[in-house]
Design an enzyme around this catalytic site. Structure first.
Site, PDB file in Angstrom:
ATOM      1  CD  GLU A 174      13.100 -32.256  29.927  1.00 48.37           C
ATOM      2  OE1 GLU A 174      13.385 -31.739  31.012  1.00 48.37           O
ATOM      3  OE2 GLU A 174      13.859 -33.064  29.337  1.00 48.37           O
ATOM      4  CD  GLU A 303      16.006 -31.886  25.834  1.00 46.63           C
ATOM      5  OE1 GLU A 303      16.637 -32.218  26.857  1.00 46.63           O
ATOM      6  OE2 GLU A 303      15.256 -30.902  25.763  1.00 46.63           O
TER       7      GLU A 303
HETATM    8  O1  AHR Z   1      19.713 -30.582  27.626  1.00 45.67           O
HETATM    9  C1  AHR Z   1      19.706 -30.053  28.920  1.00 45.67           C
HETATM   10  C2  AHR Z   1      18.323 -30.051  29.557  1.00 45.67           C
HETATM   11  O2  AHR Z   1      17.894 -31.353  29.740  1.00 45.67           O
HETATM   12  C3  AHR Z   1      17.221 -29.432  28.730  1.00 45.67           C
HETATM   13  O3  AHR Z   1      17.159 -28.055  28.871  1.00 45.67           O
HETATM   14  C4  AHR Z   1      15.999 -30.068  29.302  1.00 45.67           C
HETATM   15  O4  AHR Z   1      14.947 -30.152  28.388  1.00 45.67           O
HETATM   16  C5  AHR Z   1      16.489 -31.417  29.778  1.00 45.67           C
HETATM   17  O5  AHR Z   1      16.097 -31.673  31.080  1.00 45.67           O
END
Ligand code: AHR
Length: 502
Positions: A174, A303
């Protein structure tokens, strides 16, 4: 009269479904690593070198193919040298992203890679770009993968003789946000620089995953495929994967809905927001297709999952939430999307493994009992798709409309395994009505399939430590075989898997 007629085309198998689509993610966040997977060697909870045996067994059972670590946002604040050597000498750092708690670095590279070996999965290490340097990341790769040299000697001195040959490396996380607040143009240059210095060691070629877009930021993907894809003089791509992050967040970011209870609209909000993943995968893939028509580089959805308000009384920085059958259907919807787009989606990681967000297991604070969530049961049913060839499923299922969006009332995928068995996975996204399905497999002589279903009498029921099996997979009754077709009824809000032996 069936509400949905589905035809599985068994005569023209498609691409193999990469097992890595069924990957997971474990961050130093809340009780995922510490007091989750990791209990420490001295714990009364049965463990092997500090890792909980019951959790390891549960993850083996669903055939976890890869595990992403140490973050998430945590990754760009993590300095790997602080997590090697004698534990008593490791520094204690504030986890600035998640609750401000102290991380004593008890879990570092050796421990995490031991966990992966215990589970039998590939490690997927997210490197630090935001606050690290190309040299730091280069040396981490060398420490893990080199057979000789000073860093290999140090690894051996710390107890590991053979290189681990870690293949999967994330180059930042990110980077548009917690990983450095960079512009796509700036990060594209950073990626190229870091990718250059993360070297392949003998017999250990790397699979570099660039930090990709959030949600529908197609410009980010465009810039990465234009400016970050390769160096000026080198035609070979520097990235083997480009990531995408998308969470299903009902309500608003500031005021998320609870995991349970919910009403009909709450159910529908999760389904329609979850189905957005289909559009995101298609649109990001279309951008990638223009630059990489042979699909050399994968879209890595590293994610995904539901993100609700934290459970009352828990640390807001720990992202601890419960689950219901709604999450099982959400998981099935996502896996169906990834399978249906498996030409481009070749790795995906559910957030997160234990105690955090859409976990596959929950553990009691301070050790003790463990419970498998409805999502774990979905991964158990879907494991049969790993490595099998995808089969096209034609469906006339209607769409459900909610809040200006649409999603299919019945979503399905199918695959053909090496042993000739066909697995069909289905979900009924309608929480109020059962779905009568006629499923045909023309050209195949079928016998009665084995059929399992994940459903709940009350949709808001959670698996708890006292009632751990409230939502599990059970045999699906009433499957009728008629020639080359079967008829079945999916309960409201359910996930099913059918296996036709060869
Ligand atoms: O999964 C929780 C958070 O969500 C992670 O650390 C981040 O990459 C995303 O914003």
């Amino acid at each position: 009269m069936p509400q949905a007629r589905l035809t599985v085309h068994t005569d023209a198998p498609g691409p193999a479904i990469d097992p890595h689509i069924f990957g997971h993610f474990s961050e130093h966040l809340g009780r995922c690593i510490y007091d989750g997977l990791w209990v420490g060697e001295q714990s009364p909870v049965p463990n092997t070198r500090g890792w909980r045996n019951d959790l390891v067994a549960a993850l083996k059972q669903i055939r976890v193919p890869n595990l992403r670590w140490p973050g998430g946002c945590f990754a760009d604040d993590y300095h790997w040298r602080e997590g090697i050597g004698p534990r008593a000498k490791r520094p204690r750092r504030i986890n600035a992203h998640w609750g401000g708690v102290v991380d004593d670095n008890a879990v570092g590279t050796h421990e995490f890679l031991d966990l992966c070996e215990q589970i039998g999965c590939e490690p997927y290490i997210a490197g630090n770009v935001g606050s690290g340097s190309p040299r730091e990341l280069r040396e981490w790769v060398e420490y893990c993968n080199a057979a000789s040299g000073t860093l290999a000697d140090e690894r051996v001195a710390n107890g590991r003789r053979d290189p681990w040959k870690v293949r999967l490396w994330g180059i930042g996380n990110e980077t548009w946000g917690c990983g450095g607040n960079m512009t796509a143009e700036y990060y594209a240059g950073q990626f190229r620089q870091f990718a250059t210095y993360t070297r392949d060691f003998p017999n250990a070629p790397l699979y570099r995953v660039a930090s990709g877009a959030a949600n529908d930021d197609y410009k980010w993907t465009e810039v990465m495929m234009t400016l970050g894809y390769r160096g000026p003089l080198n035609p070979a791509p520097l990235m083997q994967g480009l990531s995408l992050h998308y969470y299903t967040v009902p309500g608003s970011w500031e005021q998320k809905h609870a995991a349970s209870p919910f009403d009909r609209d709450g159910w529908r909000a999760v389904m329609s927001l979850g189905w957005k993943m289909d559009e995101l995968v298609r649109e990001h893939s279309a951008v990638m297709d223009r630059h990489d028509p042979k699909r050399a580089t994968a879209l890595v959805v590293d994610e995904w999952g539901s993100w609700y308000a934290v459970e009352p009384g828990t640390n807001p920085g720990f992202l601890h939430q419960q689950q219901t059958v709604r999450d099982a259907v959400l998981a099935a919807l996502h896996l169906n999307i990834f399978i249906n787009h498996c030409e481009r989606v070749r790795i995906a990681n559910l957030a997160q493994t234990v105690n955090v967000l859409q976990a596959v297991a929950l553990t009691e604070e301070g050790g003790g009992r463990m419970v498998l969530t409805p999502t774990w049961h979905v991964f158990a049913l879907y494991a049969a798709h790993q490595g099998a060839k995808r089969l096209r499923v034609e469906s006339n299922a209607a769409n459900i409309k909610h809040d200006g969006r649409e999603y299919p009332a019945v979503s399905a995928t199918a695959s053909l395994a090496a042993d000739g068995a066909v697995t069909v996975t289905l979900c009924n996204t309608d929480s109020e009505h059962s779905a009568d399905v006629e499923l045909s497999l023309p050209g195949r002589a079928i016998t009665a399939p084995t059929a399992q279903v994940i459903a709940a009498k009350t949709l808001t029921t959670c698996n708890t430590f006292d009632q751990p099996r409230a939502v599990t997979a059970q045999p699906l009754a009433g499957v009728v075989t008629k020639g080359a077709a079967v008829q079945l009824s999916l309960p409201p809000g359910s996930v099913a898997a059918l296996r036709f032996a060869s």
